[in-house]
Motif scaffolding. Structure first.
Motif, mmCIF file in Angstrom:
data_model
loop_
_atom_site.group_PDB
_atom_site.id
_atom_site.type_symbol
_atom_site.label_atom_id
_atom_site.label_comp_id
_atom_site.label_asym_id
_atom_site.label_seq_id
_atom_site.Cartn_x
_atom_site.Cartn_y
_atom_site.Cartn_z
ATOM 1 N N ILE A 92 5.020 -1.594 -10.410
ATOM 2 C CA ILE A 92 4.013 -0.527 -10.453
ATOM 3 C C ILE A 92 4.736 0.739 -10.841
ATOM 4 O O ILE A 92 5.692 1.151 -10.162
ATOM 5 N N GLY A 93 4.320 1.363 -11.931
ATOM 6 C CA GLY A 93 5.050 2.540 -12.409
ATOM 7 C C GLY A 93 4.184 3.780 -12.418
ATOM 8 O O GLY A 93 2.973 3.698 -12.575
ATOM 9 N N ASN A 94 4.817 4.916 -12.271
ATOM 10 C CA ASN A 94 4.097 6.185 -12.386
ATOM 11 C C ASN A 94 3.858 6.479 -13.864
ATOM 12 O O ASN A 94 4.769 6.373 -14.677
ATOM 13 N N VAL A 95 2.635 6.852 -14.170
ATOM 14 C CA VAL A 95 2.247 6.983 -15.581
ATOM 15 C C VAL A 95 3.066 8.014 -16.353
ATOM 16 O O VAL A 95 3.204 7.942 -17.570
ATOM 17 N N ASP A 96 3.643 8.990 -15.648
ATOM 18 C CA ASP A 96 4.401 10.010 -16.361
ATOM 19 C C ASP A 96 5.902 9.777 -16.349
ATOM 20 O O ASP A 96 6.648 10.553 -16.908
ATOM 21 N N ALA A 97 6.364 8.732 -15.665
ATOM 22 C CA ALA A 97 7.813 8.513 -15.576
ATOM 23 C C ALA A 97 8.215 7.430 -16.557
ATOM 24 O O ALA A 97 8.744 6.395 -16.192
ATOM 25 N N ASP A 98 7.998 7.727 -17.829
ATOM 26 C CA ASP A 98 8.251 6.727 -18.884
ATOM 27 C C ASP A 98 9.573 6.000 -18.770
ATOM 28 O O ASP A 98 9.630 4.777 -18.720
ATOM 29 N N ASP A 120 0.828 -1.211 0.000
ATOM 30 C CA ASP A 120 0.000 0.000 0.000
ATOM 31 C C ASP A 120 0.859 1.257 0.000
ATOM 32 O O ASP A 120 0.576 2.225 -0.699
ATOM 33 N N GLU A 121 1.898 1.230 0.815
ATOM 34 C CA GLU A 121 2.800 2.387 0.871
ATOM 35 C C GLU A 121 3.388 2.654 -0.514
ATOM 36 O O GLU A 121 3.417 3.775 -1.013
ATOM 37 N N ALA A 122 3.884 1.583 -1.108
ATOM 38 C CA ALA A 122 4.541 1.730 -2.406
ATOM 39 C C ALA A 122 3.567 2.276 -3.440
ATOM 40 O O ALA A 122 3.872 3.207 -4.189
ATOM 41 N N ARG A 123 2.375 1.713 -3.463
ATOM 42 C CA ARG A 123 1.388 2.126 -4.462
ATOM 43 C C ARG A 123 1.057 3.605 -4.310
ATOM 44 O O ARG A 123 0.987 4.351 -5.278
ATOM 45 N N SER A 124 0.879 4.047 -3.060
ATOM 46 C CA SER A 124 0.509 5.458 -2.907
ATOM 47 C C SER A 124 1.681 6.377 -3.236
ATOM 48 O O SER A 124 1.511 7.468 -3.769
ATOM 49 N N GLU A 125 2.900 5.925 -2.934
ATOM 50 C CA GLU A 125 4.048 6.778 -3.274
ATOM 51 C C GLU A 125 4.294 6.856 -4.774
ATOM 52 O O GLU A 125 4.735 7.875 -5.294
ATOM 53 N N VAL A 126 4.012 5.771 -5.475
ATOM 54 C CA VAL A 126 4.169 5.833 -6.926
ATOM 55 C C VAL A 126 3.085 6.735 -7.507
ATOM 56 O O VAL A 126 3.315 7.537 -8.407
ATOM 57 N N ASP A 127 1.881 6.619 -6.950
ATOM 58 C CA ASP A 127 0.757 7.413 -7.429
ATOM 59 C C ASP A 127 1.024 8.904 -7.303
ATOM 60 O O ASP A 127 0.740 9.683 -8.199
ATOM 61 N N ASP A 128 1.608 9.321 -6.150
ATOM 62 C CA ASP A 128 1.825 10.759 -6.006
ATOM 63 C C ASP A 128 3.162 11.209 -6.563
ATOM 64 O O ASP A 128 3.518 12.368 -6.495
ATOM 65 N N GLY A 129 3.928 10.267 -7.082
ATOM 66 C CA GLY A 129 5.150 10.656 -7.783
ATOM 67 C C GLY A 129 6.403 10.666 -6.953
ATOM 68 O O GLY A 129 7.483 10.973 -7.466
ATOM 69 N N SER A 130 6.313 10.356 -5.645
ATOM 70 C CA SER A 130 7.566 10.369 -4.880
ATOM 71 C C SER A 130 8.429 9.168 -5.227
ATOM 72 O O SER A 130 9.642 9.196 -5.043
ATOM 73 N N LEU A 131 7.819 8.122 -5.750
ATOM 74 C CA LEU A 131 8.589 7.025 -6.334
ATOM 75 C C LEU A 131 8.255 6.973 -7.821
ATOM 76 O O LEU A 131 7.117 7.197 -8.204
ATOM 77 N N ASP A 132 9.253 6.662 -8.645
ATOM 78 C CA ASP A 132 8.975 6.504 -10.073
ATOM 79 C C ASP A 132 8.365 5.143 -10.353
ATOM 80 O O ASP A 132 7.557 4.981 -11.252
ATOM 81 N N ALA A 133 8.790 4.139 -9.573
ATOM 82 C CA ALA A 133 8.275 2.790 -9.793
ATOM 83 C C ALA A 133 8.557 1.958 -8.548
ATOM 84 O O ALA A 133 9.410 2.317 -7.734
ATOM 85 N N ALA A 134 7.807 0.874 -8.401
ATOM 86 C CA ALA A 134 8.055 -0.021 -7.271
ATOM 87 C C ALA A 134 8.001 -1.452 -7.754
ATOM 88 O O ALA A 134 7.192 -1.812 -8.620
#
Lengths: 390, 392
Positions: free
Chosen positions: A120-126, A84-98
């Motif tokens: 799990i990747g952030n949609v804008d961090a290609d 859950d932590e990872a998913r929310s951090e990727v979602d808000d952009g503090s992580l690029d991917a997990a």
């Protein structure tokens, strides 16, 4: 010769007094490049931040977590997260991917079962997401390679349900891959973003700047001072040459100021100074020649000024002053070759790697422009000045 | 019989328009160049995201051919074959391809002899070069796995690598794999449905309306210098009517250009401008802001050359800060906030919602309100100054 110098000195003094030359030729491109640099500044630097979720804690999971620790200095990795932590951090952009290692992963791998690793990747961090995917896939590939090796080496009659020979698996795991894809760096013949912006804009604005000398010819003709100049016992060509020289000097000074200023203030890299100087000289001469051609073909100073602006903008656009066109489709890339801006920018890139020697073809191209346009322009201007001479 | 005030306002505005179009180069700046820019931006940036790579594999050996085929079959790669390593390297260095793959000429031989071989990946200097490596890796990885299995089996068997490879290839689909499941989350910076030309069109519109508007400030100065305005005042016409005429004239030019770009890009490039009421409102309100700025500039600068130089600089500068050259979505956070000092930023925000279909007239009301406020302030300042200056 003396006539040329006198006219030259007078005109230069006039130009220096007129601040709009400075605004247009130096301040505007500099200011624009500065703003663009602020905006795009970090675009060439690469860094990424990945997270690792290990819900399995088995051997194979540990091995994977271990590999994520060796991704290089540009990539920061945070382990020990919950999904859950990872998913929310990727979602808000503090992580690029997990990376998510699901529970049971190690057992499945060791038990020759299908298994799954999740990214799990952030949609804008290609780019970072692709790299993360690559890391996971490489690991998965190692496992697959061992399995396929064992399967291929086993006698063909083996019923598929038979658990594979543990010893064989062990040997296969030790094997080194016979083929690897290894990265090799290429020398950078392209300009970094900062330098490209300032050089591109400089190459555009130089056309506005060199107007003043050459178009001044037409202005003077209209206001009547030209007639008086021509009555003096000086050869007609000296007037043309003097005006051209004004443009050349103004252009050279402005571009040099831009080059030095951008290097000091914005960290631009113009490469080998000799190559850069030669390219600047080539560009200025080419610009003056094209302006001369426009001036010779136009009927009034105002018309010449407008046509000049049109020509400058179109050449700048096609030549890559606003953005590189080599990324574009075939036709545009071919048209780009017909502009001085293209050769200027390309020459700077070459000069970075190979100095003057590599930049020479580009300088040569610029000189060809200068000679062709300049000759036509000189002929037209000479004739134009002779008109209306009663 | 003197004409009513409305007719005078229209007459004065009409003069401005006629003077504008009499100068044919204006036709280029106002009508042709913006479209040219939208076209080029769309072609260069709006295209497919396929990675362009080159491969130099000068050998007909079946093992080499399999590597090249693996690359060609990958959907994410746009592969070009080069006859020589030096040709490929030159292409990578010059940015003609984003990366290159080099398969040594003795690839097959060395593999069969039991040696290790490297396939070289040459990354170009741009970010795309870095991005290409995982993709190329993924494209050849299945083959490399099969080669590893084949080597293993051949070493333990009769040493025939090609036969072992054939076996490995046959077995590969039935061997359970470790899958990698990649998902993305988060809010997209750019709305998903953007057409190729959409991104550039709205920001170019905002940029050009403002630059053209400021350019017309130069014409206003000429009016003063030529004493036309003084002559207008000597007729039984109030200064209020003259000012209204000038405002309408400037606004008409700017709004006309805006409307023209909207319609032309829609017809020629299929740009979808979203909710028509929303788009119209942005064009009108931004047009008013531009008019106010242009007239203020016209009243401040003393001569034409100063005005056009400063106008160009302000127009391009504010445009750049306001997100007309690089989309606001890409701005670092602090800069994005600062950008909203400019009217361009608000107009760009409104258009981003409209063009990307994430909002209609109602959603962009806050942006419209800010633009309206800016327009009111600028026009008030401009008319106050002009009233004093015109009658001097």
């Amino acid at each position: 010769m003396h006539a040329v110098l006198t006219i030259l000195a007078k005109d230069l003094r006039l130009r220096l007094r007129d601040r709009s030359a400075f605004v247009v030729g130096v301040l505007t491109p500099f200011g624009l490049a500065f703003v663009l640099n602020l905006i795009l500044g970090g675009v060439d630097d690469f860094s990424a931040h990945f997270g690792v979720v290990d819900d399995d804690h088995g051997e194979v999971a540990d091995a994977f977590v271990e590999t994520t620790g060796h991704l290089g200095d540009d990539i920061e990795v945070t382990t020990g997260l919950s999904e859950d932590e990872a998913r929310s951090e990727v979602d808000d952009g503090s992580l690029d991917a997990a990376f998510v290692i699901p529970e049971g992963f190690s057992d499945e791998v060791l038990g020759q079962q299908p298994a799954e690793l999740r990214v799990i990747g952030n949609v804008d961090a290609d780019i970072p997401v692709q790299i993360a995917r690559g890391v996971a896939e490489r690991f998965a590939a190692q496992v697959d390679a061992v399995r396929l090796s064992v399967a291929t080496a086993s006698p063909p009659a083996t019923p598929p349900a038979t658990p594979p020979d543990a010893a064989l698996i062990a040997v296969a795991s030790q094997q080194q891959a016979p083929v690897e894809l290894t990265a090799v760096a290429a020398p950078d013949r392209q300009l970094d973003t900062t330098t490209y912006q300032i050089a591109g804009l400089a190459a555009l604005f130089v056309f506005f700047l060199v107007q003043y000398g050459v178009l001044g010819l037409l202005e003077e003709k209209q206001t009547g001072t030209m007639a008086r100049l021509l009555v003096a016992p000086i050869p007609r060509w000296s007037v043309v040459v003097a005006k051209a020289l004004v443009s050349v000097i103004v252009g050279l000074v402005a571009l040099t100021v831009l080059a030095v200023g951008s290097t000091l203030i914005m960290g631009a890299d113009w490469g080998d100074p000799v190559a850069a100087a030669a390219l600047i000289a080539g560009l200025v001469v080419a610009a003056v020649s094209i302006t001369g051609l426009v001036a010779g073909a136009a009927r009034t100073a105002e018309q010449a000024g407008n046509v000049q602006t049109v020509v400058a903008l179109v050449l700048g656009l096609l030549g890559g002053s606003f953005f590189p066109l080599s990324q574009g489709e075939g036709l545009l890339a071919h048209l780009s070759v017909l502009t001085p801006q293209h050769w200027f920018l390309q020459g700077l890139g070459e000069g970075r790697v190979g100095g003057l020697a590599d930049a020479l073809p580009s300088v040569g191209a610029l000189l060809v422009f200068a000679v062709v346009m300049g000759t036509a322009g000189l002929v037209l201007l000479h004739r134009r000045l002779g008109e209306g001479r009663a | 019989m003197t004409a009513g005030p409305l007719r005078k306002v229209l007459a004065i505005a009409g003069v401005d328009l006629r003077r504008l179009f009499r100068d044919r180069s204006n036709i280029f700046f106002i009508l042709v160049f913006p479209l040219l820019l939208v076209l080029v931006v769309g072609v260069v940036f709006g295209g497919d995201d396929d990675l362009r790579i080159g491969v130099a594999a000068p050998s007909a050996d079946p093992l080499t051919v399999r590597v090249v085929d693996a690359l060609h079959h990958d959907d994410a790669l746009d592969v070009e074959d080069y006859g020589s390593e030096s040709g490929l390297r030159s292409a990578v260095e010059h940015g003609r391809v984003q990366a290159g793959v080099i398969v040594p000429a003795d690839f097959g031989e060395r593999l069969r002899a039991g040696d290790r071989v490297d396939i070289a990946f040459v990354a170009g200097p741009s970010g795309a070069g870095v991005a290409a490596q995982p993709v190329v890796d993924a494209a050849v990885r299945p083959l490399l796995i099969e080669l590893q299995a084949a080597r293993f089996a051949a070493d333990r068997g009769d040493g025939d690598l090609d036969a072992a490879l054939a076996r490995a290839t046959e077995l590969a689909p039935s061997v359970p794999e470790v899958e990698v499941d990649t998902r993305t989350v988060g809010d997209e910076l750019f709305a998903g449905d953007l057409g190729r030309f959409d991104v550039g069109a709205s920001s170019e519109l905002v940029l050009f309306m403002f630059v053209t508007g400021l350019g017309s400030a130069a014409a206003l100065i000429r009016t003063r210098q030529m004493g036309v305005s003084r002559r207008m005042l000597s007729t039984p016409t109030s200064s209020r009517v003259i000012l209204a005429g000038e405002v309408l004239g400037r606004f008409a030019i700017v709004a006309l250009q805006g409307g023209y770009i909207v319609v032309a890009t829609w017809l020629l490039f299929g740009v979808g401008w979203g909710d028509p009421l929303g788009a119209l409102s942005v064009v009108v309100l931004f047009g008013l802001v531009t008019t106010g700025a242009a007239m203020l500039a016209g009243s401040v600068f003393a001569n034409e050359q100063q005005a056009s130089a400063a106008g160009l600089m302000l127009g391009l500068g504010l445009g750049a800060i306001g997100g007309c050259m690089v989309p606001l979505q890409i701005f670092p956070d602090t800069l994005r906030t600062i950008a909203h000092v400019t009217p361009q930023a608000w107009a760009n925000d409104a258009f981003a919602d409209l063009v990307g279909d994430t909002g209609g007239f109602v959603e962009i009301l806050p942006d419209l309100a800010v633009l309206a406020a800016m327009a009111a302030v600028l026009l008030a300042l401009a008319t106050w100054r002009l009233r004093r200056v015109l009658t001097r």
